[in-house]
Design an enzyme around this catalytic site. Structure first.
Site, PDB file in Angstrom:
ATOM      1  N   LYS A  54      13.258  -8.672  12.366  1.00 17.29           N
ATOM      2  CA  LYS A  54      12.634  -9.995  12.206  1.00 17.29           C
ATOM      3  C   LYS A  54      12.885 -10.858  13.440  1.00 17.29           C
ATOM      4  CE  LYS A  54      12.815  -9.752   7.197  1.00 17.29           C
ATOM      5  NZ  LYS A  54      13.534 -10.040   5.939  1.00 17.29           N
ATOM      6  N   GLN A 100      18.503 -13.527   4.112  1.00 19.49           N
ATOM      7  CA  GLN A 100      18.243 -12.114   3.814  1.00 19.49           C
ATOM      8  C   GLN A 100      18.870 -11.720   2.476  1.00 19.49           C
ATOM      9  OE1 GLN A 100      16.287  -9.972   5.715  1.00 19.49           O
ATOM     10  NE2 GLN A 100      16.560  -8.576   3.996  1.00 19.49           N
ATOM     11  N   ASP A 123       9.698 -17.307   3.333  1.00 15.85           N
ATOM     12  CA  ASP A 123       9.610 -16.085   2.524  1.00 15.85           C
ATOM     13  C   ASP A 123       8.643 -16.286   1.351  1.00 15.85           C
ATOM     14  OD1 ASP A 123      10.959 -13.795   3.325  1.00 15.85           O
ATOM     15  OD2 ASP A 123      12.914 -14.472   2.593  1.00 15.85           O
TER      16      ASP A 123
END
Ligand code: NAD
Length: 289
Positions: A54, A100, A123
């Site tokens: 990422k 995460q 997200d």
């Protein structure tokens, strides 16, 4: 193999190229780059790889991530993590915050997700953003389902009235996927671990989206001839190779379109994370198209 490949790598590369140009123009216009904070707690090997990918994707398209990202030890308290999120929420140079998953046992993932300002929830997991999608006014959308919708766009198929079966009902894939498809006018069935007859549902699907995390769960022989198969599953086999939730070779003999694993949905997920960060940046600057 009769099916055409829905090549996520190629589609993702095309979207990222356009986005890189867009980010360069926006950065020149506003005097700062979009900022994405990526927070990793602990030392989970798979998570470390995801986070590294990422951050690299951010660098490649001109998003500032290194300055805001942090790796915290596995024994980090929830209070400490919430304090860091509060700082990032208040930092005007940070447009997106990604924590995460999975988190260590002492930290409640729902509490963490809800602590992120919805306008920085790149997200797309915050109940506010999921609710907006459910209410047909999407804002920041969950990355994996959003990526699957972009892949479906590539087929040129009109989704209105298509029979779609989504296998899996998780918060990060199955549920928001069903909401995306409903918004696009499809007739959606969601099947899950309590569903009695998976085969009968899959057999009548014009489009199958598999996201159960069970290798080979969806048999190739069940695929309706000409159907579109989107395989979200990523499963590691004992020999180290990666495979999806659909039996690829027999499914590819029957399907009209199919995503490979790897190289299908995976590259699209990161790409939509970048797209969400750019969207949040534009909204923070009052420069939405
Ligand atoms: P999860 O474990 O949270 O959810 C799995 C879902 O599948 C559940 O709703 C469960 O009810 C359902 N399920 C389990 N067994 C089933 C069965 N026998 N029949 C029907 N449904 C069944 O998993 P998740 O986080 O949603 O991830 C699913 C898969 O997608 C995993 O392989 C994961 O690695 C992968 N994934 C890929 C990406 C990507 O970018 N490609 C992103 C997220 C997740």
């Amino acid at each position: 193999m009769k099916a055409r490949t829905l090549d996520g790598k190629t589609v993702a590369a095309r979207i990222r190229k356009t986005m890189t140009e867009e980010v360069a123009a926006l950065t020149a216009r506003h005097g700062r780059a979009p900022g994405l904070a990526v927070i990793l707690v602990g030392e989970d090997a798979a998570s470390e790889v995801y986070v590294r990918n990422k951050k690299k994707a951010c660098v490649d398209c001109g998003i500032e991530s290194e300055a805001f990202s942090q790796t915290l030890p596995a024994n980090t308290t929830q209070q400490h993590l919430l304090g860091l999120i509060a700082e990032l929420n208040a930092n005007p140079k940070v447009d997106g915050i990604l924590v995460q998953m999975p988190l260590p046992a002492q930290i409640n993932p729902e509490t963490v997700i809800e602590a992120i300002e919805p306008d920085k929830d790149v997200d797309g997991f915050h109940p506010y953003n999921v609710g907006r999608l459910a209410a047909r006014i999407p804002s920041l959308r969950s990355c994996t389902p959003y990526g699957c919708m972009k892949l479906l766009e590539e087929t040129g198929i009109d989704l209105h009235g298509q029979e779609v079966v989504v296998v899996g009902a998780s918060n990060i894939v199955g549920r928001p996927m069903a909401l995306e498809l409903l918004l696009a006018g499809a007739t959606v069935t969601v099947v899950h671990k309590f569903t009695r007859d998976l085969q009968s549902h899959v057999e009548r699907a014009d489009i199958v989206v598999a996201a159960a995390g069970k290798p080979g769960l969806v048999k190739g022989a069940w695929i309706k001839p000409g159907a579109v198969v989107i395989d979200v599953g990523i499963n590691r086999l004992p020999d180290g190779s990666l495979t999806g939730d659909v039996e690829f070779a027999p499914a590819a003999e029957r399907a009209g379109w199919i995503t490979p694993v790897p190289g299908g949905v995976g590259p699209m997920t990161i790409t939509m994370l970048l797209a969400n960060t750019v969207q949040a940046f534009r909204e923070h600057l009052g420069d939405a198209p």
